[in-house]
Design a protein around this motif. Structure first.
Motif, mmCIF file in Angstrom:
data_model
loop_
_atom_site.group_PDB
_atom_site.id
_atom_site.type_symbol
_atom_site.label_atom_id
_atom_site.label_comp_id
_atom_site.label_asym_id
_atom_site.label_seq_id
_atom_site.Cartn_x
_atom_site.Cartn_y
_atom_site.Cartn_z
ATOM 1 N N LEU A 1 12.704 4.442 2.134
ATOM 2 C CA LEU A 1 13.310 3.448 2.939
ATOM 3 C C LEU A 1 13.390 3.614 4.622
ATOM 4 O O LEU A 1 13.053 2.304 5.178
ATOM 5 C CB LEU A 1 14.976 3.787 2.624
ATOM 6 C CG LEU A 1 16.074 2.672 3.218
ATOM 7 C CD1 LEU A 1 15.697 1.349 2.573
ATOM 8 C CD2 LEU A 1 17.269 3.332 2.558
ATOM 9 N N PRO A 2 13.135 4.557 5.289
ATOM 10 C CA PRO A 2 13.169 4.526 6.792
ATOM 11 C C PRO A 2 11.790 3.939 7.039
ATOM 12 O O PRO A 2 11.701 3.082 7.924
ATOM 13 C CB PRO A 2 13.403 5.828 7.038
ATOM 14 C CG PRO A 2 14.180 6.732 6.099
ATOM 15 C CD PRO A 2 13.852 5.989 4.771
ATOM 16 N N PHE A 3 10.669 4.311 6.219
ATOM 17 C CA PHE A 3 9.317 3.763 6.531
ATOM 18 C C PHE A 3 9.431 2.395 6.297
ATOM 19 O O PHE A 3 8.911 1.543 7.255
ATOM 20 C CB PHE A 3 8.430 4.327 5.663
ATOM 21 C CG PHE A 3 7.179 3.774 5.460
ATOM 22 C CD1 PHE A 3 6.044 4.297 6.688
ATOM 23 C CD2 PHE A 3 6.564 2.832 4.721
ATOM 24 C CE1 PHE A 3 4.946 3.794 6.690
ATOM 25 C CE2 PHE A 3 5.402 2.380 4.755
ATOM 26 C CZ PHE A 3 4.531 2.767 5.716
ATOM 27 N N PHE B 1 5.897 -1.028 13.443
ATOM 28 C CA PHE B 1 5.010 -0.284 13.199
ATOM 29 C C PHE B 1 4.105 0.145 14.225
ATOM 30 O O PHE B 1 3.761 1.376 14.375
ATOM 31 C CB PHE B 1 4.020 -0.815 11.877
ATOM 32 C CG PHE B 1 3.000 0.137 11.500
ATOM 33 C CD1 PHE B 1 3.172 1.175 10.576
ATOM 34 C CD2 PHE B 1 1.654 -0.060 11.944
ATOM 35 C CE1 PHE B 1 2.182 1.828 10.199
ATOM 36 C CE2 PHE B 1 0.745 0.909 11.541
ATOM 37 C CZ PHE B 1 1.010 1.820 10.380
ATOM 38 N N LEU B 2 3.607 -0.794 14.972
ATOM 39 C CA LEU B 2 2.665 -0.879 16.226
ATOM 40 C C LEU B 2 3.219 0.343 17.259
ATOM 41 O O LEU B 2 2.399 1.113 17.862
ATOM 42 C CB LEU B 2 2.251 -1.963 16.935
ATOM 43 C CG LEU B 2 1.527 -2.886 15.973
ATOM 44 C CD1 LEU B 2 1.394 -4.079 16.662
ATOM 45 C CD2 LEU B 2 0.362 -2.257 15.330
ATOM 46 N N LYS B 3 4.585 0.288 17.390
ATOM 47 C CA LYS B 3 5.111 1.361 18.372
ATOM 48 C C LYS B 3 5.156 2.553 17.661
ATOM 49 O O LYS B 3 5.563 3.681 18.595
ATOM 50 C CB LYS B 3 6.600 0.809 18.963
ATOM 51 C CG LYS B 3 6.417 -0.614 19.552
ATOM 52 C CD LYS B 3 7.799 -1.151 20.016
ATOM 53 C CE LYS B 3 7.674 -2.352 20.849
ATOM 54 N NZ LYS B 3 8.927 -2.956 21.160
ATOM 55 N N ALA C 1 0.867 -1.130 0.096
ATOM 56 C CA ALA C 1 0.041 -0.016 -0.049
ATOM 57 C C ALA C 1 0.846 1.445 -0.036
ATOM 58 O O ALA C 1 0.624 2.268 -0.760
ATOM 59 C CB ALA C 1 -1.030 -0.022 1.141
ATOM 60 N N GLY C 2 1.881 1.442 0.781
ATOM 61 C CA GLY C 2 2.823 2.462 0.737
ATOM 62 C C GLY C 2 3.332 2.578 -0.729
ATOM 63 O O GLY C 2 3.439 3.728 -0.931
ATOM 64 N N TRP C 3 3.919 1.570 -1.403
ATOM 65 C CA TRP C 3 4.399 1.978 -2.712
ATOM 66 C C TRP C 3 3.289 2.290 -3.447
ATOM 67 O O TRP C 3 3.499 3.317 -4.461
ATOM 68 C CB TRP C 3 4.786 0.670 -3.155
ATOM 69 C CG TRP C 3 6.310 0.373 -2.537
ATOM 70 C CD1 TRP C 3 6.797 -0.447 -1.599
ATOM 71 C CD2 TRP C 3 7.437 0.784 -3.425
ATOM 72 N NE1 TRP C 3 8.096 -0.513 -1.627
ATOM 73 C CE2 TRP C 3 8.518 0.162 -2.746
ATOM 74 C CE3 TRP C 3 7.481 1.707 -4.747
ATOM 75 C CZ2 TRP C 3 9.800 0.551 -3.160
ATOM 76 C CZ3 TRP C 3 9.005 1.799 -5.219
ATOM 77 C CH2 TRP C 3 9.962 1.266 -4.369
ATOM 78 N N ALA C 4 2.127 1.811 -3.469
ATOM 79 C CA ALA C 4 0.915 2.041 -4.377
ATOM 80 C C ALA C 4 0.379 3.614 -4.192
ATOM 81 O O ALA C 4 0.248 4.239 -5.158
ATOM 82 C CB ALA C 4 -0.234 1.183 -4.235
ATOM 83 N N ILE C 5 0.381 4.025 -2.964
ATOM 84 C CA ILE C 5 -0.033 5.249 -2.610
ATOM 85 C C ILE C 5 1.105 6.390 -3.190
ATOM 86 O O ILE C 5 0.786 7.242 -3.782
ATOM 87 C CB ILE C 5 -0.158 5.654 -1.232
ATOM 88 C CG1 ILE C 5 -1.517 4.600 -0.628
ATOM 89 C CG2 ILE C 5 -0.559 6.942 -0.985
ATOM 90 C CD1 ILE C 5 -1.720 4.493 0.923
#
Length: 630
Positions: free
Chosen positions: A62-64, A71-73, A11-15
């Motif tokens: 890249l950091p993402f 992710f939850l934290k 999803a990150g890539w697609a957005i």
């Protein structure tokens, strides 16, 4: 757990890719007059653009991607980072949607150095936001869509997400790493893709549509400005940057004063004497063309003022991504009109009504050897400030005549106007006097012409006027409404006019190819300069010279010579167009004129070898060029 990782990764890539596609569409629509083509060509450019978008996205996210396992934290931080990173990429695309109209390429890493080289950005920034509000709005709408999609697809947490196989999560992260590295390289090929790879599958003019601005910045960040190109052994190079002047008018105006008047954005399109359109915004300059020697096939060597000034005053084109003035080579010792004429007794002035630090003109003038720099800081009446860039043109040009009247003689001067630069200021008391036209710049061009008329009226009343050579030209072109002035060559078309009030030989027109870098050697020829000197331009009065025009556009070199325009990528000829036969440059004739293409390529290679060697090795004078390596 691994399912959530994959969902967020994909999803990150697609957005991100969707948003870049949307701002590419904004770029295309805003520049449709230049980039119009059949639907297949445009669609192919958008499709190929995904590859370049993937490279930018891989670096930006890249950091993402690396922090997805926690992710939850870090939910709040990662959302902020994602929106900021994607927002920055899209903002650069939207900036270039308008900036491209002026520089004819995507921005590179010099954009922010150029923007913050002086305080001008703080003065005109609000004007830019006001005038291009629609781009700000479109960017904001794209980013609202990005945030909405992120909150819908990436941000939510599934039940039981914190549990799951750590082995599968590790395998997923290894897959993410592999895919991201492939994306960073632009594919599986041996060498990562670069700017030059855009447009190779079809019309090179559409390389700017395939590219995105974050990619071009990424690929130029921290990189050497120039590779030193080597095509020939020194004794085989068909071009030499060392000129010894000759020609029919050599020494014709020995000892005369010189004023090089560079009118902001004075493209040929605005001049009735040159545009062939039956209308004009420059009636006075047109009339002056009838009294001097006008070069009707004259071209700028770049698209920005910061590139035009060194070309006009020091015969230095910008054939790289960064302007010479902001490059690492700006501290090189180079030949210029003031430092060559100084030993002959000339006092030199550079005058520009803007802030003294604007565009790095003050340090350039110092390095070029000007005795005096006179800008807004030295101007005696602050009430003449236009509220944006500097002093209104007609006031500043009047001041120039007063300075020259008090100057020791002979003098050489460069004057650079400013009012026909965005936001195109016209004094309140003069509004309504000039044709408004169809473009925002047109009225200010008329005002600039009025200012030049006032300058010559003032100059005629001085004791130095009758003994002065005037060269009138532009720093670059600007906004265009006619297709013939939007081609790779037409978008560089400017006037070059030599005028002397008491001379009978500098009359008429010449259709030889001329360029900004030819001004310095041609002026030196008229003044009878006798020593060899370094120049990347030619003497327009020398019939034996290669009369050509060079530029770096769409990430490629181009050269007009003998009516044919060569496009070259540094390794091979990409196209040859017969400009005399077809001004719109649609038909590639390199197959029909293979000998011409080979000759043009050889000459351009020689020119580029000289150019890169001179800058990289700091050999930009006759003495240093001819010196042996230590």
């Amino acid at each position: 757990m691994s399912g959530a990782l994959w969902r967020r990764f994909i999803a990150g890539w697609a957005i991100a890719l969707l948003s870049l596609c949307l701002t590419r569409l904004i770029f295309f629509i805003n520049n449709f007059d230049t980039l119009h083509a059949d639907a297949a060509t445009v669609a192919l450019s958008f499709l190929h653009g995904v590859r370049f978008d993937a490279v930018s996205t891989a670096y930006a996210l890249l950091p993402f991607i690396l922090l997805l396992p926690v992710f939850l934290k870090l939910r709040g931080f990662l959302r902020l980072y994602f929106v900021a990173a994607v927002g920055a990429m899209n903002m650069l695309n939207c900036i270039d949607a308008e900036f491209f109209r002026f520089i004819s390429r995507r921005s590179t890493d010099d954009l922010f150095r150029f923007a913050f080289i002086s305080d001008d950005i703080y003065t005109i920034g609000p004007d830019l936001v006001r005038d291009f509000w629609y781009l700000v709005l479109l960017w904001a709408l794209v980013m609202l869509l990005v945030l909405w999609l992120y909150n819908r697809v990436i941000h939510p947490v599934s039940t039981g997400e914190s549990s799951g196989s750590r082995i599968m999560a590790t395998v997923s992260m290894m897959a993410f790493a592999l895919l991201t590295v492939v994306a960073m390289r632009g594919g599986m090929q041996r060498i990562p893709i670069g700017i030059i790879d855009a447009g190779q599958a079809h019309d090179p003019r559409f390389s700017v549509l395939e590219l995105n601005s974050s990619f071009t910045m990424l690929k130029t960040f921290g990189k050497p400005d120039l590779p030193e190109l080597q095509y020939f052994e020194d004794d085989e190079n068909p071009m030499s940057p060392i000129l010894t002047l000759q020609g029919a008018l050599q020494g014709h105006l020995r000892g005369h004063n010189v004023v090089v008047l560079i009118v902001e954005s004075l493209g040929s399109e605005y001049m009735g004497r040159l545009n062939g359109l039956g209308h004009t915004y420059t009636p006075f300059i047109d009339s002056l063309c009838n009294e001097g020697l006008l070069f009707t096939n004259a071209f700028a060597n770049g698209h920005r003022s910061i590139e035009g000034i060194p070309a006009c005053m020091a015969a230095l084109p910008t054939l790289m991504y960064e302007p010479f003035i902001t490059s690492r080579y700006a501290q090189n010792h180079f030949s210029s009109l003031p430092n060559l004429l100084g030993p002959l007794g000339y006092t030199s002035y550079f005058m520009h009504g803007g802030e003294n630090g604007t565009m790095g003109l003050l340090p350039f003038a110092n390095q070029a050897g000007f005795d005096h720099y006179l800008g807004k800081n030295e101007y005696p009446d602050p009430s003449h400030y236009d509220g944006h860039w500097g002093i209104f043109d007609h006031h500043f040009l009047h001041h120039a005549t007063e300075v020259f009247s008090a100057a020791p003689k002979p003098f050489v001067a460069g004057i650079f106007t400013l009012s026909s630069h965005h936001p195109y200021s016209v004094p309140e008391e003069l509004r309504g006097r000039f044709p408004v036209g169809n473009l925002p710049i047109h009225e200010s061009i008329g005002y600039g012409d009025y200012s030049v008329r006032r300058f010559f009226e003032d100059a005629k009343r001085t004791d130095w006027y009758d003994n002065t050579l005037f060269v009138i030209t532009a720093d670059h072109t600007s906004l265009s409404e006619f297709k013939e002035f939007q081609t790779t060559l037409g978008s560089l078309s400017i006037p070059i006019l030599f005028f002397h009030p008491n001379d009978t030989l500098l009359k008429g027109t010449s259709d030889i190819t001329a360029q900004q870098v030819d001004i310095m050697p041609s002026v030196l020829s008229l003044l009878g300069y006798e020593e060899p000197f370094f120049s990347l331009g030619q003497n327009v009065f020398d019939s034996t010279a290669h009369h050509m025009a060079v530029a770096f556009k769409f990430d490629r070199y181009q050269m007009l010579l003998d009516g044919k325009l060569l496009t070259f990528d540094g390794e091979q000829t990409l196209g040859l167009h017969d400009f005399e036969r077809e001004h719109m440059l649609h038909t590639d004739v390199k197959g029909e004129y293979s000998e011409d293409a080979a000759r043009h390529e050889r000459i351009l290679k020689g020119y580029l070898q000289n150019y890169t060697r001179a800058l990289v090795r700091n050999r930009m004078t006759a003495e240093t060029w001819q010196a042996n390596d230590k």
